[in-house]
Design a protein around this motif. Structure first.
Motif, PDB file in Angstrom:
ATOM      1  N   ASN A  64      22.020  14.565  63.170  1.00  0.00           N
ATOM      2  CA  ASN A  64      21.916  16.020  63.229  1.00  0.00           C
ATOM      3  C   ASN A  64      21.501  16.651  61.905  1.00  0.00           C
ATOM      4  O   ASN A  64      21.782  17.803  61.666  1.00  0.00           O
ATOM      5  N   HIS A  67      22.663  20.762  62.314  1.00  0.00           N
ATOM      6  CA  HIS A  67      23.095  21.524  63.484  1.00  0.00           C
ATOM      7  C   HIS A  67      24.155  20.729  64.242  1.00  0.00           C
ATOM      8  O   HIS A  67      24.178  19.497  64.205  1.00  0.00           O
ATOM      9  N   ALA A  68      25.051  21.451  64.893  1.00  0.00           N
ATOM     10  CA  ALA A  68      26.115  20.801  65.659  1.00  0.00           C
ATOM     11  C   ALA A  68      26.486  21.683  66.843  1.00  0.00           C
ATOM     12  O   ALA A  68      26.348  22.910  66.788  1.00  0.00           O
TER      13      ALA A  68
END
Length: 140
Positions: A19, A40-41
């Protein structure tokens, strides 16, 4: 910086994790390094140990400690981390990291659902690095 100096810069794409993307611009003859990273998560669901729990199992009136009156259901996060490094000497360098974070969290509650959105700079870190020993390709 001249056009010749700009063209001699090394743009390095570090290996990506699941990510994160990393890009660093480095001039090996200069003292400065700049870089950026995008992460990003996404998180959703509730667990007790290894067991998944439904919203109905977790949402409820307090105070029994097992259920909660407000639940986050989905959390989305993005971070752009900016990096500026300075090599003062061959042994001493300093790096400053400044993350800009976006977060959106969807909630349900006993009364109604709602979303909280936030963005802004996170904790800025300053990291000095000093090489105290070096032999061949190994250094501490």
């Amino acid at each position: 910086m001249s056009l010749e100096q700009i063209l001699s810069l090394h743009i390095v794409k570090r290996p990506a994790t699941t990510n994160a993307e990393n890009i660093v611009i480095r001039d090996d003859s200069a003292r400065w390094t700049i870089g950026c990273r995008y992460i990003h998560a996404f998180f959703s669901g509730h667990r007790r140990g290894t067991d998944s729990l439904s919203n109905g199992q977790v949402l409820g009136a307090p105070p029994n400690g097992v259920v909660f009156p407000i639940l986050p259901t989905n959390i989305r996060q993005e971070a752009h981390t900016f990096e500026l490094g300075y090599r003062a000497t061959e042994k001493l360098s300093v790096t400053v990291l400044a993350p800009y974070i976006f977060q959106s969290t969807e909630h349900i509650s006993l009364v109604a659902g709602f979303t909280i959105d936030s963005d802004g700079f996170g904790d800025v870190s300053v990291t000095p690095s000093y090489r105290i020993w070096e032999k061949g390709n190994h250094a501490v």
